[in-house]
Motif scaffolding. Structure first.
Motif, PDB file in Angstrom:
ATOM      1  N   ASN A   1      -4.385   6.411  13.818  1.00 14.29           N
ATOM      2  CA  ASN A   1      -5.063   6.375  12.528  1.00 14.29           C
ATOM      3  C   ASN A   1      -4.366   5.380  11.616  1.00 14.29           C
ATOM      4  O   ASN A   1      -3.162   5.495  11.373  1.00 14.29           O
ATOM      5  CB  ASN A   1      -5.038   7.757  11.865  1.00 14.29           C
ATOM      6  N   THR A   2      -5.119   4.422  11.140  1.00  8.22           N
ATOM      7  CA  THR A   2      -4.618   3.509  10.127  1.00  8.22           C
ATOM      8  C   THR A   2      -5.038   4.089   8.790  1.00  8.22           C
ATOM      9  O   THR A   2      -6.229   4.288   8.548  1.00  8.22           O
ATOM     10  CB  THR A   2      -5.207   2.097  10.317  1.00  8.22           C
ATOM     11  N   MET A   3      -4.050   4.389   7.940  1.00  9.44           N
ATOM     12  CA  MET A   3      -4.295   5.092   6.688  1.00  9.44           C
ATOM     13  C   MET A   3      -4.065   4.157   5.506  1.00  9.44           C
ATOM     14  O   MET A   3      -3.171   3.316   5.543  1.00  9.44           O
ATOM     15  CB  MET A   3      -3.332   6.279   6.553  1.00  9.44           C
ATOM     16  N   LYS A   4      -4.876   4.346   4.462  1.00  8.23           N
ATOM     17  CA  LYS A   4      -4.719   3.584   3.212  1.00  8.23           C
ATOM     18  C   LYS A   4      -4.820   4.562   2.045  1.00  8.23           C
ATOM     19  O   LYS A   4      -5.637   5.482   2.070  1.00  8.23           O
ATOM     20  CB  LYS A   4      -5.840   2.554   3.071  1.00  8.23           C
ATOM     21  N   ARG A   5      -4.016   4.298   1.027  1.00  7.27           N
ATOM     22  CA  ARG A   5      -4.151   5.069  -0.206  1.00  7.27           C
ATOM     23  C   ARG A   5      -5.139   4.302  -1.092  1.00  7.27           C
ATOM     24  O   ARG A   5      -4.935   3.142  -1.414  1.00  7.27           O
ATOM     25  CB  ARG A   5      -2.815   5.227  -0.920  1.00  7.27           C
TER      26      ARG A   5
ATOM     27  N   GLY B   1       4.608   2.635   1.008  1.00  9.18           N
ATOM     28  CA  GLY B   1       3.691   2.327  -0.080  1.00  9.18           C
ATOM     29  C   GLY B   1       2.330   2.959   0.121  1.00  9.18           C
ATOM     30  O   GLY B   1       2.210   4.167   0.267  1.00  9.18           O
ATOM     31  N   ASP B   2       1.296   2.107   0.179  1.00  5.96           N
ATOM     32  CA  ASP B   2      -0.084   2.585   0.289  1.00  5.96           C
ATOM     33  C   ASP B   2      -0.672   2.413   1.686  1.00  5.96           C
ATOM     34  O   ASP B   2      -1.889   2.518   1.855  1.00  5.96           O
ATOM     35  CB  ASP B   2      -0.963   1.835  -0.727  1.00  5.96           C
ATOM     36  N   ASP B   3       0.169   2.163   2.677  1.00  5.47           N
ATOM     37  CA  ASP B   3      -0.290   1.956   4.053  1.00  5.47           C
ATOM     38  C   ASP B   3       0.533   2.814   5.007  1.00  5.47           C
ATOM     39  O   ASP B   3       1.747   2.950   4.839  1.00  5.47           O
ATOM     40  CB  ASP B   3      -0.138   0.489   4.456  1.00  5.47           C
ATOM     41  N   ALA B   4      -0.131   3.387   6.000  1.00  4.96           N
ATOM     42  CA  ALA B   4       0.570   4.218   6.971  1.00  4.96           C
ATOM     43  C   ALA B   4      -0.189   4.215   8.297  1.00  4.96           C
ATOM     44  O   ALA B   4      -1.372   3.894   8.351  1.00  4.96           O
ATOM     45  CB  ALA B   4       0.707   5.643   6.450  1.00  4.96           C
ATOM     46  N   THR B   5       0.533   4.601   9.325  1.00  4.32           N
ATOM     47  CA  THR B   5      -0.051   4.806  10.647  1.00  4.32           C
ATOM     48  C   THR B   5       0.288   6.226  11.077  1.00  4.32           C
ATOM     49  O   THR B   5       1.432   6.671  10.942  1.00  4.32           O
ATOM     50  CB  THR B   5       0.512   3.812  11.674  1.00  4.32           C
ATOM     51  N   MET B   6      -0.719   6.927  11.573  1.00  5.63           N
ATOM     52  CA  MET B   6      -0.550   8.299  12.022  1.00  5.63           C
ATOM     53  C   MET B   6      -1.000   8.385  13.477  1.00  5.63           C
ATOM     54  O   MET B   6      -2.121   8.010  13.809  1.00  5.63           O
ATOM     55  CB  MET B   6      -1.401   9.249  11.173  1.00  5.63           C
TER      56      MET B   6
END
Length: 131
Positions: free
Chosen positions: A104-108, A79-84
């Motif tokens: 990296n904690t990513m958000k859309r 969805g709108d959340d990811a970890t890189m």
């Protein structure tokens, strides 16, 4: 909804914009890679939160003096959340200034991927190279 190839490409492009902005000391562009309340954390000395603090942090560095390279991208999310997870190296002149691994904690946000948090899991640098 699983991440798409386009999501992954946008996240890698975000890292490139981050690197170009920090290397050119463009605080506004660097802060644009984070959410409004984004956090940059390199323990034990750097814990920077929020847009204005992020801009001030970059502007405190002085003139450009090196280049960041990031590699070994591992991205998971939904969805709108990811970890890189990534590895990064900073080069100053002919010398390796620092290297590290970042989570990296990513958000859309409004259709764009941003860093909600960029945290060094491991970072090694010479004293003058704290970027």
């Amino acid at each position: 909804m699983p991440l798409t190839a386009e999501d992954r490409e946008e996240m890698i492009e975000l890292v490139a914009r981050y690197n170009h902005a920090i290397d050119s000391r463009d605080g506004q562009a660097w802060a644009d890679t984070f959410t409004e309340d984004g956090r940059f954390y390199v323990p034990p000395n750097h814990d920077v939160r929020g847009r204005e603090a992020l801009i001030a942090f970059i502007e405190s560095f002085g003139p450009p003096g090196g280049h960041h390279w990031t590699t070994n991208f591992s991205i998971e999310g939904d969805g709108d959340d990811a970890t890189m997870l990534v590895e990064s190296i900073f080069i100053r002149g002919n010398d390796a200034g620092g290297r590290g691994k970042y989570v990296n904690t990513m958000k859309r946000v409004n259709g764009e991927w941003k860093f909600a948090e960029r945290q060094a899991e491991q970072y090694t640098a010479k004293k003058q190279d704290v970027e």
